[in-house]
Design a protein around this motif. Structure first.
Motif, PDB file in Angstrom:
ATOM      1  N   LYS A 191     -10.375 -15.017   3.080  1.00  0.00           N
ATOM      2  CA  LYS A 191     -10.131 -16.158   1.846  1.00  0.00           C
ATOM      3  C   LYS A 191      -8.665 -16.914   2.317  1.00  0.00           C
ATOM      4  CE  LYS A 191     -12.242 -14.554  -1.615  1.00  0.00           C
ATOM      5  NZ  LYS A 191     -12.673 -15.349  -2.938  1.00  0.00           N
ATOM      6  N   GLY A 192      -8.081 -16.808   3.670  1.00  0.00           N
ATOM      7  CA  GLY A 192      -6.963 -17.621   3.945  1.00  0.00           C
ATOM      8  C   GLY A 192      -5.783 -17.476   3.134  1.00  0.00           C
ATOM      9  N   ILE A 193      -5.696 -16.262   2.349  1.00  0.00           N
ATOM     10  CA  ILE A 193      -4.499 -15.861   1.572  1.00  0.00           C
ATOM     11  C   ILE A 193      -3.694 -14.849   2.307  1.00  0.00           C
ATOM     12  CG2 ILE A 193      -3.880 -14.790  -0.714  1.00  0.00           C
ATOM     13  CD1 ILE A 193      -6.355 -16.091  -1.763  1.00  0.00           C
ATOM     14  N   VAL A 194      -2.193 -15.057   2.226  1.00  0.00           N
ATOM     15  CA  VAL A 194      -1.240 -14.486   3.015  1.00  0.00           C
ATOM     16  C   VAL A 194      -1.003 -13.028   2.192  1.00  0.00           C
ATOM     17  CG1 VAL A 194       1.072 -14.576   3.961  1.00  0.00           C
ATOM     18  CG2 VAL A 194      -0.245 -16.429   4.020  1.00  0.00           C
ATOM     19  N   PRO A 195      -0.968 -11.945   3.077  1.00  0.00           N
ATOM     20  CA  PRO A 195      -0.686 -10.652   2.233  1.00  0.00           C
ATOM     21  C   PRO A 195       0.604 -10.133   2.284  1.00  0.00           C
ATOM     22  CG  PRO A 195      -1.683 -10.593   4.671  1.00  0.00           C
ATOM     23  CD  PRO A 195      -1.587 -11.744   4.516  1.00  0.00           C
ATOM     24  N   PHE A 196       1.053  -9.639   1.122  1.00  0.00           N
ATOM     25  CA  PHE A 196       2.533  -9.107   1.060  1.00  0.00           C
ATOM     26  C   PHE A 196       2.256  -7.680   0.287  1.00  0.00           C
ATOM     27  CE2 PHE A 196       3.282 -13.661   0.857  1.00  0.00           C
ATOM     28  CZ  PHE A 196       4.577 -13.824   1.089  1.00  0.00           C
ATOM     29  N   VAL A 197       3.287  -6.901   0.543  1.00  0.00           N
ATOM     30  CA  VAL A 197       3.046  -5.514   0.059  1.00  0.00           C
ATOM     31  C   VAL A 197       4.248  -5.078  -0.747  1.00  0.00           C
ATOM     32  CG1 VAL A 197       3.726  -4.170   2.226  1.00  0.00           C
ATOM     33  CG2 VAL A 197       2.164  -3.175   0.618  1.00  0.00           C
ATOM     34  N   LYS A 198       4.229  -4.510  -1.923  1.00  0.00           N
ATOM     35  CA  LYS A 198       5.582  -3.682  -2.548  1.00  0.00           C
ATOM     36  C   LYS A 198       6.041  -2.668  -1.736  1.00  0.00           C
ATOM     37  CE  LYS A 198       6.049  -0.946  -6.614  1.00  0.00           C
ATOM     38  NZ  LYS A 198       7.161  -1.347  -7.238  1.00  0.00           N
ATOM     39  N   VAL A 199       7.219  -2.781  -1.649  1.00  0.00           N
ATOM     40  CA  VAL A 199       7.848  -1.546  -0.659  1.00  0.00           C
ATOM     41  C   VAL A 199       8.668  -0.564  -1.594  1.00  0.00           C
ATOM     42  CG1 VAL A 199       7.730  -2.461   1.543  1.00  0.00           C
ATOM     43  CG2 VAL A 199       9.638  -3.167   0.185  1.00  0.00           C
ATOM     44  N   ASP A 200       9.194  -1.027  -2.750  1.00  0.00           N
ATOM     45  CA  ASP A 200      10.220  -0.173  -3.517  1.00  0.00           C
ATOM     46  C   ASP A 200       9.640   0.942  -3.730  1.00  0.00           C
ATOM     47  OD1 ASP A 200       9.784  -0.478  -6.436  1.00  0.00           O
ATOM     48  OD2 ASP A 200       9.549  -2.554  -5.607  1.00  0.00           O
ATOM     49  N   GLU A 201      10.364   1.929  -4.239  1.00  0.00           N
ATOM     50  CA  GLU A 201       9.833   3.348  -4.815  1.00  0.00           C
ATOM     51  C   GLU A 201      10.067   3.465  -6.366  1.00  0.00           C
ATOM     52  OE1 GLU A 201      10.849   6.344  -1.873  1.00  0.00           O
ATOM     53  OE2 GLU A 201      10.501   5.045  -0.394  1.00  0.00           O
ATOM     54  N   GLY A 202      10.111   2.577  -6.808  1.00  0.00           N
ATOM     55  CA  GLY A 202      10.640   2.690  -8.336  1.00  0.00           C
ATOM     56  C   GLY A 202      12.181   2.086  -8.637  1.00  0.00           C
ATOM     57  N   LEU A 203      12.307   2.123  -9.924  1.00  0.00           N
ATOM     58  CA  LEU A 203      13.601   2.101 -10.548  1.00  0.00           C
ATOM     59  C   LEU A 203      14.472   3.370 -10.937  1.00  0.00           C
ATOM     60  CD1 LEU A 203      12.494  -0.765 -12.965  1.00  0.00           C
ATOM     61  CD2 LEU A 203      13.794  -1.177 -10.768  1.00  0.00           C
ATOM     62  N   ALA A 204      15.693   3.145 -10.445  1.00  0.00           N
ATOM     63  CA  ALA A 204      16.652   4.334 -11.112  1.00  0.00           C
ATOM     64  C   ALA A 204      16.938   4.366 -12.494  1.00  0.00           C
ATOM     65  CB  ALA A 204      17.838   4.294 -10.230  1.00  0.00           C
ATOM     66  N   GLU A 205      17.645   5.379 -12.916  1.00  0.00           N
ATOM     67  CA  GLU A 205      18.047   5.123 -14.608  1.00  0.00           C
ATOM     68  C   GLU A 205      18.790   4.199 -14.628  1.00  0.00           C
ATOM     69  OE1 GLU A 205      16.661   7.242 -17.027  1.00  0.00           O
ATOM     70  OE2 GLU A 205      15.495   8.019 -15.240  1.00  0.00           O
ATOM     71  N   LEU A 206      18.828   3.561 -16.061  1.00  0.00           N
ATOM     72  CA  LEU A 206      19.972   2.615 -16.507  1.00  0.00           C
ATOM     73  C   LEU A 206      21.210   2.859 -16.304  1.00  0.00           C
ATOM     74  CD1 LEU A 206      20.036  -0.391 -17.799  1.00  0.00           C
ATOM     75  CD2 LEU A 206      20.312   0.767 -19.856  1.00  0.00           C
ATOM     76  N   ASN A 207      22.068   2.311 -15.537  1.00  0.00           N
ATOM     77  CA  ASN A 207      23.269   2.468 -15.316  1.00  0.00           C
ATOM     78  C   ASN A 207      24.224   1.135 -15.123  1.00  0.00           C
ATOM     79  OD1 ASN A 207      25.959   3.932 -14.902  1.00  0.00           O
ATOM     80  ND2 ASN A 207      25.639   3.835 -12.666  1.00  0.00           N
ATOM     81  N   LYS A 208      25.157   0.840 -15.818  1.00  0.00           N
ATOM     82  CA  LYS A 208      25.976  -0.366 -15.797  1.00  0.00           C
ATOM     83  C   LYS A 208      24.885  -1.747 -16.143  1.00  0.00           C
ATOM     84  CE  LYS A 208      29.120   1.427 -11.948  1.00  0.00           C
ATOM     85  NZ  LYS A 208      29.249   1.441 -10.563  1.00  0.00           N
ATOM     86  N   GLY A 209      24.368  -1.340 -16.993  1.00  0.00           N
ATOM     87  CA  GLY A 209      23.489  -2.594 -17.384  1.00  0.00           C
ATOM     88  C   GLY A 209      22.222  -2.877 -16.600  1.00  0.00           C
ATOM     89  N   VAL A 210      21.870  -2.047 -15.361  1.00  0.00           N
ATOM     90  CA  VAL A 210      20.969  -2.481 -14.648  1.00  0.00           C
ATOM     91  C   VAL A 210      20.514  -1.235 -14.085  1.00  0.00           C
ATOM     92  CG1 VAL A 210      22.571  -4.529 -13.706  1.00  0.00           C
ATOM     93  CG2 VAL A 210      22.586  -2.235 -12.329  1.00  0.00           C
ATOM     94  N   GLN A 211      19.064  -1.469 -13.583  1.00  0.00           N
ATOM     95  CA  GLN A 211      18.315  -0.514 -12.941  1.00  0.00           C
ATOM     96  C   GLN A 211      18.203  -0.744 -11.336  1.00  0.00           C
ATOM     97  OE1 GLN A 211      15.043  -0.417 -16.127  1.00  0.00           O
ATOM     98  NE2 GLN A 211      15.217   1.630 -15.137  1.00  0.00           N
ATOM     99  N   LEU A 212      19.013  -0.064 -10.542  1.00  0.00           N
ATOM    100  CA  LEU A 212      18.853  -0.253  -9.132  1.00  0.00           C
ATOM    101  C   LEU A 212      17.593   0.259  -8.819  1.00  0.00           C
ATOM    102  CD1 LEU A 212      22.555   0.942  -8.143  1.00  0.00           C
ATOM    103  CD2 LEU A 212      21.709  -1.613  -7.932  1.00  0.00           C
ATOM    104  N   MET A 213      17.128  -0.079  -7.385  1.00  0.00           N
ATOM    105  CA  MET A 213      15.869   0.491  -6.791  1.00  0.00           C
ATOM    106  C   MET A 213      16.590   2.067  -6.554  1.00  0.00           C
ATOM    107  SD  MET A 213      14.377  -2.674  -4.717  1.00  0.00           S
ATOM    108  CE  MET A 213      15.834  -2.875  -3.857  1.00  0.00           C
ATOM    109  N   LYS A 214      15.202   3.020  -6.569  1.00  0.00           N
ATOM    110  CA  LYS A 214      15.754   4.085  -6.042  1.00  0.00           C
ATOM    111  C   LYS A 214      15.831   4.172  -4.516  1.00  0.00           C
ATOM    112  CE  LYS A 214      12.853   6.617  -9.423  1.00  0.00           C
ATOM    113  NZ  LYS A 214      11.759   7.509  -9.578  1.00  0.00           N
ATOM    114  N   PRO A 215      16.620   5.029  -3.701  1.00  0.00           N
ATOM    115  CA  PRO A 215      16.767   4.971  -2.316  1.00  0.00           C
ATOM    116  C   PRO A 215      15.425   4.814  -1.819  1.00  0.00           C
ATOM    117  CG  PRO A 215      18.218   6.628  -3.242  1.00  0.00           C
ATOM    118  CD  PRO A 215      17.349   6.096  -4.148  1.00  0.00           C
TER     119      PRO A 215
END
Length: 296
Positions: A95-119
């Motif tokens: 297809k000539g389309i460049v591949p990317f992949v999602k690497v994060d393992e989900g979101l941490a619980e809401l804290n200080k108004g944000v959701q960091l990424m889980k380690p």
């Protein structure tokens, strides 16, 4: 790094398709596609069904490199095949389309108004796998829900910390500090996001290339001058819960900002549609997003 892919992502016209729904978002994606939760018994069956959906999209005659630059995959899709080829190889070679992949393992619980990424405990292993599968870049998502300066700073610092590690491994990371479209003081939050991003870019080595995926900003063209940094090769936008029509309308107001839509891209597609109906709807969706991305 594949130089042809780099040049395509940096300079070609089009947008990036987000096909990276993960374990948490897959049931909703399947439901919108017309497949209810009682259609599968476990995660394996669920991921097989969503791979069939993604495969149908990718193989469609509407899904072409004249409008689509790249596609973001989930790791299960990366390790699955289309016509006896791994998905990333099919995307690039057929297809000539460049591949990317999602690497994060989900979101941490809401804290200080944000959701960091889980380690990211499996990042090294995933990047090794991604190299074997000929992946060009990665994507990782955090979410900002409230105007809390300390939380926003932590989000941006975490994104860049992982981004540098990913770049050192030979990939181009997409840094995604999503601002909730319903957040109060959204414009003020975005001002802080930009300020902190600039601080990090000023410290980034010149040969460390990054991309950004932002919520479409309240102030049009807020992020345009980030291109003054040579490390920034592309800035894309998420749809964030807006309808496709609204997403396209807002995106079109922002020069140098192209789409990387997920739900808005697949809006209206259904497992029960005929191939003709499916391809027609997907073509209309892609055309609308393409025009909003490039016709400014």
């Amino acid at each position: 790094m594949n130089t042809k892919q780099f040049e395509r992502i940096k300079n070609a016209k089009g947008f990036i398709a987000a096909l990276d729904q993960s374990g948490g978002s897959t049931p909703k994606a399947l439901k919108l596609y017309g497949i209810s939760e009682d259609s599968y018994k476990n995660d394996e069956e669920m991921f097989n069904l969503v791979h069939e959906m993604r495969k149908r999209i990718i193989k469609s005659p509407a899904f072409t490199d004249d409008r689509i630059l790249g596609a973001i995959l989930f790791k299960v899709t990366m390790n699955s095949k289309i016509d006896d080829m791994y998905t990333a190889d099919y995307l690039w070679e057929k297809k000539g389309i460049v591949p990317f992949v999602k690497v994060d393992e989900g979101l941490a619980e809401l804290n200080k108004g944000v959701q960091l990424m889980k380690p990211m405990k499996e990042l090294d292993e995933l990047l090794k796998n991604a190299k074997e599968r000929n992946i060009f870049g990665t994507k990782m998502r955090s979410v900002i829900k409230e105007l809390n300066e300390e939380g926003i700073v932590e989000i941006i610092e975490q994104q860049f910390e992982y981004g540098k590690k990913i770049a050192e491994a030979g990939f181009v990371p997409i840094i995604e500090p999503e601002v909730d479209i319903n957040a109060e003081n959204k414009a003020e939050i975005e001002d802080i996001v930009k300020r902190e991003v600039v601080k990090q870019l000023e410290k980034l080595p010149k040969d460390c290339y990054v991309m950004f995926k932002f919520t479409i900003p309240t102030k049009a063209n807020l992020y345009s001058d980030l291109f003054e940094f040579p490390q920034v090769i592309r800035i894309v936008a998420l749809s964030g819960g807006y309808t496709r029509e609204k997403s396209n309308e807002l995106l079109a107001q922002n020069e140098n900002l192209i789409a990387s839509f997920s739900r808005a891209l697949t809006e209206g597609l259904n497992a029960n549609q005929s191939e003709e109906e499916f391809n027609k709807m997907l073509d209309e969706s892609i055309e609308g997003i393409y025009k909003a991305s490039v016709e400014k």
